[in-house]
Write a protein that holds these residues in place. Structure first.
Motif, PDB file in Angstrom:
ATOM      1  N   GLU A  29       0.814  -1.214   0.000  1.00 53.32           N
ATOM      2  CA  GLU A  29       0.000   0.000   0.000  1.00 53.32           C
ATOM      3  C   GLU A  29       0.849   1.266   0.000  1.00 53.32           C
ATOM      4  O   GLU A  29       0.324   2.355  -0.197  1.00 53.32           O
ATOM      5  CB  GLU A  29      -0.917   0.024   1.235  1.00 53.32           C
ATOM      6  CG  GLU A  29      -1.991  -1.026   1.231  1.00 53.32           C
ATOM      7  CD  GLU A  29      -2.846  -0.972   2.499  1.00 53.32           C
ATOM      8  OE1 GLU A  29      -2.662  -0.059   3.330  1.00 53.32           O
ATOM      9  OE2 GLU A  29      -3.703  -1.856   2.644  1.00 53.32           O
ATOM     10  N   PHE A  30       2.137   1.135   0.234  1.00 51.86           N
ATOM     11  CA  PHE A  30       3.046   2.284   0.325  1.00 51.86           C
ATOM     12  C   PHE A  30       3.259   2.873  -1.069  1.00 51.86           C
ATOM     13  O   PHE A  30       3.688   2.174  -1.982  1.00 51.86           O
ATOM     14  CB  PHE A  30       4.377   1.831   0.929  1.00 51.86           C
ATOM     15  CG  PHE A  30       5.306   2.937   1.325  1.00 51.86           C
ATOM     16  CD1 PHE A  30       5.034   3.744   2.410  1.00 51.86           C
ATOM     17  CD2 PHE A  30       6.479   3.153   0.626  1.00 51.86           C
ATOM     18  CE1 PHE A  30       5.907   4.749   2.799  1.00 51.86           C
ATOM     19  CE2 PHE A  30       7.354   4.149   0.994  1.00 51.86           C
ATOM     20  CZ  PHE A  30       7.066   4.954   2.086  1.00 51.86           C
ATOM     21  N   ILE A  31       2.942   4.131  -1.230  1.00 49.34           N
ATOM     22  CA  ILE A  31       3.035   4.781  -2.545  1.00 49.34           C
ATOM     23  C   ILE A  31       4.327   5.591  -2.622  1.00 49.34           C
ATOM     24  O   ILE A  31       4.657   6.352  -1.710  1.00 49.34           O
ATOM     25  CB  ILE A  31       1.798   5.675  -2.794  1.00 49.34           C
ATOM     26  CG1 ILE A  31       0.550   4.799  -2.867  1.00 49.34           C
ATOM     27  CG2 ILE A  31       1.967   6.499  -4.069  1.00 49.34           C
ATOM     28  CD1 ILE A  31      -0.756   5.567  -2.966  1.00 49.34           C
ATOM     29  N   GLY A  32       5.023   5.427  -3.731  1.00 46.65           N
ATOM     30  CA  GLY A  32       6.287   6.125  -3.925  1.00 46.65           C
ATOM     31  C   GLY A  32       7.449   5.292  -3.402  1.00 46.65           C
ATOM     32  O   GLY A  32       7.277   4.205  -2.866  1.00 46.65           O
ATOM     33  N   GLN A  33       8.637   5.789  -3.585  1.00 51.92           N
ATOM     34  CA  GLN A  33       9.866   5.164  -3.070  1.00 51.92           C
ATOM     35  C   GLN A  33      10.086   3.749  -3.602  1.00 51.92           C
ATOM     36  O   GLN A  33      10.559   2.872  -2.893  1.00 51.92           O
ATOM     37  CB  GLN A  33       9.890   5.178  -1.530  1.00 51.92           C
ATOM     38  CG  GLN A  33       9.548   6.484  -0.895  1.00 51.92           C
ATOM     39  CD  GLN A  33      10.332   7.674  -1.408  1.00 51.92           C
ATOM     40  OE1 GLN A  33      11.390   7.532  -1.998  1.00 51.92           O
ATOM     41  NE2 GLN A  33       9.807   8.876  -1.209  1.00 51.92           N
ATOM     42  N   ARG A  34       9.750   3.546  -4.875  1.00 49.52           N
ATOM     43  CA  ARG A  34       9.907   2.222  -5.479  1.00 49.52           C
ATOM     44  C   ARG A  34      11.347   1.706  -5.353  1.00 49.52           C
ATOM     45  O   ARG A  34      11.573   0.524  -5.111  1.00 49.52           O
ATOM     46  CB  ARG A  34       9.480   2.258  -6.950  1.00 49.52           C
ATOM     47  CG  ARG A  34       9.575   0.879  -7.595  1.00 49.52           C
ATOM     48  CD  ARG A  34       8.991   0.843  -8.973  1.00 49.52           C
ATOM     49  NE  ARG A  34       7.557   1.027  -8.845  1.00 49.52           N
ATOM     50  CZ  ARG A  34       6.794   1.547  -9.793  1.00 49.52           C
ATOM     51  NH1 ARG A  34       7.325   1.922 -10.925  1.00 49.52           N
ATOM     52  NH2 ARG A  34       5.507   1.678  -9.620  1.00 49.52           N
ATOM     53  N   ASN A  35      12.335   2.595  -5.505  1.00 42.51           N
ATOM     54  CA  ASN A  35      13.731   2.165  -5.391  1.00 42.51           C
ATOM     55  C   ASN A  35      14.045   1.634  -3.996  1.00 42.51           C
ATOM     56  O   ASN A  35      14.860   0.727  -3.843  1.00 42.51           O
ATOM     57  CB  ASN A  35      14.681   3.315  -5.726  1.00 42.51           C
ATOM     58  CG  ASN A  35      14.659   3.661  -7.191  1.00 42.51           C
ATOM     59  OD1 ASN A  35      14.268   2.858  -8.032  1.00 42.51           O
ATOM     60  ND2 ASN A  35      15.066   4.879  -7.512  1.00 42.51           N
ATOM     61  N   ALA A  36      13.408   2.189  -2.992  1.00 46.50           N
ATOM     62  CA  ALA A  36      13.684   1.787  -1.611  1.00 46.50           C
ATOM     63  C   ALA A  36      12.897   0.553  -1.184  1.00 46.50           C
ATOM     64  O   ALA A  36      13.419  -0.288  -0.449  1.00 46.50           O
ATOM     65  CB  ALA A  36      13.394   2.939  -0.653  1.00 46.50           C
ATOM     66  N   VAL A  37      11.628   0.437  -1.629  1.00 43.08           N
ATOM     67  CA  VAL A  37      10.780  -0.640  -1.110  1.00 43.08           C
ATOM     68  C   VAL A  37      10.060  -1.463  -2.174  1.00 43.08           C
ATOM     69  O   VAL A  37       9.300  -2.367  -1.839  1.00 43.08           O
ATOM     70  CB  VAL A  37       9.730  -0.107  -0.109  1.00 43.08           C
ATOM     71  CG1 VAL A  37      10.396   0.512   1.085  1.00 43.08           C
ATOM     72  CG2 VAL A  37       8.782   0.860  -0.769  1.00 43.08           C
ATOM     73  N   GLY A  38      10.309  -1.176  -3.437  1.00 44.06           N
ATOM     74  CA  GLY A  38       9.656  -1.925  -4.504  1.00 44.06           C
ATOM     75  C   GLY A  38      10.145  -3.356  -4.583  1.00 44.06           C
ATOM     76  O   GLY A  38      11.067  -3.770  -3.868  1.00 44.06           O
TER      77      GLY A  38
END
Length: 184
Positions: A29-38
């Motif tokens: 559900e976390f939006i954004g920060q794909r590099n960190a948590v994708g």
């Protein structure tokens, strides 16, 4: 659940600020920060393998540092302590360390200590965490808007990974707003 419990839960939910109500409950559900948590990211991999590490989350205000720290604790089943460097000192650090010891001893739970504004701690305050990070008693997640290379003491910084978070894009903000508007 009886009527009293139901009403108490409803009252607690109503009294929460909107931002708190809308926080994501898991990494998906976390939006954004794909590099960190994708998918395939270092943090997601560490959570999936149950090998979470101490880290410093560096990014601008509003990019999700606090939310990410809470999600890491939630996803790993860790005890979460939110600690403000602005409002706390060495005395409070000692109490937090004792709390972490109790969680480990009584419940076999790992403790994630989230230090908001870690750059505001002086050298002695940062030193107070060092032994406990090294021993594994706590997993430290620090949050800062300042460059950690200049604001976090080298011994502590060497025991943490620095995760750079970017400002949320317009598309990310639109998705967050859409989710809030569609949430009952």
């Amino acid at each position: 659940m009886d009527l009293f419990d139901y009403r108490a839960q409803k009252a607690a939910a109503v009294s929460k600020p909107l931002a708190e109500k809308m926080r994501p409950q898991n990494l998906d559900e976390f939006i954004g920060q794909r590099n960190a948590v994708g998918k395939g990211s270092l943090i997601r991999h560490a959570i999936e393998k149950d090998r979470i590490f101490s880290m410093i989350l560096w990014g601008p205000p509003g990019c999700g540092k606090t939310t990410l720290a809470r999600l890491v604790a939630n996803e790993t089943g860790s005890y979460f302590i939110h600690f403000s460097a602005v409002l706390s000192g060495v005395k409070e650090i000692r109490a937090v360390i004792e709390d972490a010891r109790n969680q480990q001893k009584l419940y076999q739970k790992s403790t994630i200590l989230f230090v908001d504004e870690i750059h505001r701690f002086n050298k002695a305050q940062q030193d107070a965490f060092l032994h406990h990070v090294e021993s594994g008693l706590i997993t430290l997640i620090g949050a800062t808007t300042e460059n950690p290379s200049f604001e976090v003491i080298p011994p502590l910084l060497s025991r943490c990974r620095v995760i750079i978070l970017e400002p949320l894009s317009s598309d990310n903000i639109a998705k967050i707003i859409d989710r809030a508007l569609n949430d009952k």
